[in-house]
Scaffold this active site. Structure first.
Site, PDB file in Angstrom:
ATOM      1  N   LYS A 296      -1.113   0.202  -1.119  1.00  0.00           N
ATOM      2  CA  LYS A 296      -1.100   0.942  -2.395  1.00  0.00           C
ATOM      3  C   LYS A 296      -1.580   0.058  -3.550  1.00  0.00           C
ATOM      4  CE  LYS A 296       3.362   1.780  -2.137  1.00  0.00           C
ATOM      5  NZ  LYS A 296       3.637   1.110  -0.838  1.00  0.00           N
TER       6      LYS A 296
ATOM      7  N   ARG B 178       9.723   7.770  -5.439  1.00  0.00           N
ATOM      8  CA  ARG B 178      10.074   7.394  -4.067  1.00  0.00           C
ATOM      9  C   ARG B 178      11.236   8.221  -3.539  1.00  0.00           C
ATOM     10  NH1 ARG B 178       7.803   1.782  -4.387  1.00  0.00           N
ATOM     11  NH2 ARG B 178       7.960   0.918  -2.316  1.00  0.00           N
TER      12      ARG B 178
ATOM     13  N   ARG C 277       1.735 -11.261   3.561  1.00  0.00           N
ATOM     14  CA  ARG C 277       1.331 -11.005   2.165  1.00  0.00           C
ATOM     15  C   ARG C 277       1.748 -12.161   1.261  1.00  0.00           C
ATOM     16  NH1 ARG C 277       2.867  -5.424  -0.577  1.00  0.00           N
ATOM     17  NH2 ARG C 277       4.933  -5.871   0.266  1.00  0.00           N
TER      18      ARG C 277
ATOM     19  N   ARG D 255       6.913 -12.740  -1.620  1.00  0.00           N
ATOM     20  CA  ARG D 255       7.954 -11.923  -2.239  1.00  0.00           C
ATOM     21  C   ARG D 255       9.281 -12.074  -1.504  1.00  0.00           C
ATOM     22  NH1 ARG D 255       5.286  -6.029  -3.114  1.00  0.00           N
ATOM     23  NH2 ARG D 255       7.389  -5.475  -2.404  1.00  0.00           N
TER      24      ARG D 255
ATOM     25  N   ARG E  38      13.309  -1.456   4.374  1.00  0.00           N
ATOM     26  CA  ARG E  38      12.424  -0.666   3.498  1.00  0.00           C
ATOM     27  C   ARG E  38      11.743   0.450   4.278  1.00  0.00           C
ATOM     28  NH1 ARG E  38       9.377  -5.639   1.734  1.00  0.00           N
ATOM     29  NH2 ARG E  38       7.888  -4.382   0.584  1.00  0.00           N
TER      30      ARG E  38
HETATM   31  P1  ADP Z   1       1.635  -2.011  -0.865  1.00  0.00           P
HETATM   32  O1  ADP Z   1       1.377  -2.079  -2.357  1.00  0.00           O
HETATM   33  O2  ADP Z   1       1.450  -0.644  -0.302  1.00  0.00           O
HETATM   34  O3  ADP Z   1       2.953  -2.608  -0.474  1.00  0.00           O
HETATM   35  P2  ADP Z   1      -0.450  -4.116  -0.630  1.00  0.00           P
HETATM   36  O4  ADP Z   1      -1.647  -3.573  -1.302  1.00  0.00           O
HETATM   37  O5  ADP Z   1       0.310  -5.182  -1.311  1.00  0.00           O
HETATM   38  O6  ADP Z   1       0.521  -2.901  -0.158  1.00  0.00           O
HETATM   39  O7  ADP Z   1      -0.919  -4.629   0.821  1.00  0.00           O
HETATM   40  C1  ADP Z   1       0.017  -5.207   1.739  1.00  0.00           C
HETATM   41  C2  ADP Z   1      -0.627  -6.392   2.446  1.00  0.00           C
HETATM   42  O8  ADP Z   1      -1.625  -5.916   3.346  1.00  0.00           O
HETATM   43  C3  ADP Z   1      -1.349  -7.391   1.532  1.00  0.00           C
HETATM   44  O9  ADP Z   1      -1.222  -8.663   2.115  1.00  0.00           O
HETATM   45  C4  ADP Z   1      -2.794  -6.901   1.557  1.00  0.00           C
HETATM   46  O10 ADP Z   1      -3.704  -7.967   1.299  1.00  0.00           O
HETATM   47  C5  ADP Z   1      -2.929  -6.389   2.990  1.00  0.00           C
HETATM   48  N1  ADP Z   1      -3.816  -5.223   3.119  1.00  0.00           N
HETATM   49  C6  ADP Z   1      -3.844  -4.122   2.331  1.00  0.00           C
HETATM   50  N2  ADP Z   1      -4.797  -3.245   2.753  1.00  0.00           N
HETATM   51  C7  ADP Z   1      -5.369  -3.822   3.848  1.00  0.00           C
HETATM   52  C8  ADP Z   1      -6.429  -3.410   4.748  1.00  0.00           C
HETATM   53  N3  ADP Z   1      -7.055  -2.230   4.603  1.00  0.00           N
HETATM   54  N4  ADP Z   1      -6.749  -4.246   5.744  1.00  0.00           N
HETATM   55  C9  ADP Z   1      -6.097  -5.429   5.912  1.00  0.00           C
HETATM   56  N5  ADP Z   1      -5.101  -5.867   5.099  1.00  0.00           N
HETATM   57  C10 ADP Z   1      -4.731  -5.075   4.092  1.00  0.00           C
HETATM   58  P1  ADP Z   2       6.227  -2.011  -1.471  1.00  0.00           P
HETATM   59  O1  ADP Z   2       5.482  -0.738  -1.531  1.00  0.00           O
HETATM   60  O2  ADP Z   2       5.524  -3.085  -0.721  1.00  0.00           O
HETATM   61  O3  ADP Z   2       7.643  -1.834  -1.037  1.00  0.00           O
HETATM   62  P2  ADP Z   2       6.675  -2.090  -4.393  1.00  0.00           P
HETATM   63  O4  ADP Z   2       6.216  -3.184  -5.281  1.00  0.00           O
HETATM   64  O5  ADP Z   2       6.147  -0.732  -4.627  1.00  0.00           O
HETATM   65  O6  ADP Z   2       6.346  -2.610  -2.938  1.00  0.00           O
HETATM   66  O7  ADP Z   2       8.272  -2.004  -4.434  1.00  0.00           O
HETATM   67  C1  ADP Z   2       9.088  -3.136  -4.213  1.00  0.00           C
HETATM   68  C2  ADP Z   2      10.542  -2.754  -4.370  1.00  0.00           C
HETATM   69  O8  ADP Z   2      10.813  -2.366  -5.733  1.00  0.00           O
HETATM   70  C3  ADP Z   2      11.026  -1.586  -3.536  1.00  0.00           C
HETATM   71  O9  ADP Z   2      11.392  -1.949  -2.206  1.00  0.00           O
HETATM   72  C4  ADP Z   2      12.262  -1.129  -4.343  1.00  0.00           C
HETATM   73  O10 ADP Z   2      13.361  -1.993  -4.141  1.00  0.00           O
HETATM   74  C5  ADP Z   2      11.770  -1.318  -5.775  1.00  0.00           C
HETATM   75  N1  ADP Z   2      11.105  -0.094  -6.253  1.00  0.00           N
HETATM   76  C6  ADP Z   2       9.778   0.068  -6.524  1.00  0.00           C
HETATM   77  N2  ADP Z   2       9.519   1.325  -6.900  1.00  0.00           N
HETATM   78  C7  ADP Z   2      10.693   1.990  -6.847  1.00  0.00           C
HETATM   79  C8  ADP Z   2      11.086   3.342  -7.085  1.00  0.00           C
HETATM   80  N3  ADP Z   2      10.193   4.280  -7.445  1.00  0.00           N
HETATM   81  N4  ADP Z   2      12.406   3.665  -6.929  1.00  0.00           N
HETATM   82  C9  ADP Z   2      13.313   2.751  -6.572  1.00  0.00           C
HETATM   83  N5  ADP Z   2      13.022   1.470  -6.315  1.00  0.00           N
HETATM   84  C10 ADP Z   2      11.721   1.084  -6.447  1.00  0.00           C
END
Ligand code: ADP
Ligand code: ADP
Ligand code: ZN
Length: 215
Positions: free
Chosen positions: A13, A88, A127, A160, A171
């Site tokens: 995302k 979420r 990551r 992280r 999660r």
């Molecule tokens: P989210 O915001 O949904 O948690 P991220 O954009 O931070 O996801 O991506 C999670 C991890 O996966 C990061 O280390 C990112 O560089 C990697 N990643 C994201 N998209 C791809 C892809 N299409 N192919 C390979 N690695 C990816």
């Molecule tokens: P990822 O998609 O990789 O879990 P985010 O950066 O979107 O990463 O979220 C990290 C953490 O922040 C979540 O696991 C949660 O604890 C908190 N968080 C983010 N967005 C929300 C939301 N909309 N509602 C509740 N908690 C949230």
């Protein structure tokens, strides 16, 4: 254009959102990033939120809805915005719809990035993110040019607190029970678009652009 980018943790995302907002010149609003920024700046809301985040739990709906309300009512979000990782829960989705109605507007599209759990575990464990600008890297698929240094801003890269195996597991469970029901919610509104996230960064991006250029 007012859009949401959804998907399980690690689906891509954040990576895709940063490219989308660059193309369409819109603000990117990530609740996770807002919480991490507040924590890194030693703000009380960030310190409170991190207690939940590091365990892999969700931050409360009330706190999350409030920070989104404060952000979405700023001038730069008036005509365009991209929400990443919010809502979420169904409670948050209803709060968002109420807020948008108050603002006399609505969502145009919800992009849902799909991925399998195996891929998600691998992505999150590898990551690394920038402490300064939040850009995300991957130790194999998106390496920074210089080890542990952000390509964009030279900030320090770190792992992280919630990217541990246990927290990722939790999660994903929470995603299945609390966030997945939203897909039905938006599908009924006729604005849900699924994209296969298990492709290269560029292929996922192209699929998203195909959707956004049509709406
Ligand atoms: P989210 O915001 O949904 O948690 P991220 O954009 O931070 O996801 O991506 C999670 C991890 O996966 C990061 O280390 C990112 O560089 C990697 N990643 C994201 N998209 C791809 C892809 N299409 N192919 C390979 N690695 C990816
Ligand atoms: P990822 O998609 O990789 O879990 P985010 O950066 O979107 O990463 O979220 C990290 C953490 O922040 C979540 O696991 C949660 O604890 C908190 N968080 C983010 N967005 C929300 C939301 N909309 N509602 C509740 N908690 C949230
Ligand atoms: Zn950076």
């Amino acid at each position: 254009m007012k859009i949401l980018v959804m998907g399980p943790p690690g689906a891509g995302k954040g990576s895709q959102s940063s490219k989308i907002v660059e193309k369409y010149k819109m603000p990117s609003i990530s609740t996770g990033q807002m919480f991490r920024d507040a924590f890194n700046a030693n703000e009380s809301i960030g310190i409170e939120a991190m207690k939940f985040i590091k365990e892999g739990d969700l931050v409360s709906d009330d706190i999350t809805n409030e920070i989104v309300r404060l952000r979405l009512t700023k001038k730069d979000a008036e005509t365009n915005f991209l929400l990443d990782g919010y809502p979420r829960t169904v409670t948050q989705a209803v709060a968002l719809d109420d807020l948008l109605e108050e603002m006399d507007t609505k969502l145009d599209a919800v992009i849902n990035i799909l991925s399998s759990h195996d891929v998600l575990f691998e992505r999150m464990e590898q990551r690394r993110v920038c402490k300064v600008c939040g850009a995300s890297y991957h130790l194999r698929f998106k390496k920074p040019v210089v080890d542990k240094v952000c390509d964009k801003c030279s900030g320090e890269l770190y792992q992280r607190q919630d990217d541990t195996h246990e927290s990722v597991k939790r999660r994903l469970e929470i995603y299945e029970t609390k966030t997945k029901p939203l897909l039905d919610y938006y599908s009924k509104q006729g604005i849900l678009y699924n994209v296969n996230g298990m492709q290269s960064f560029d292929a996922v991006y192209e699929d998203i652009i195909l959707v956004l250029d049509e709406i």
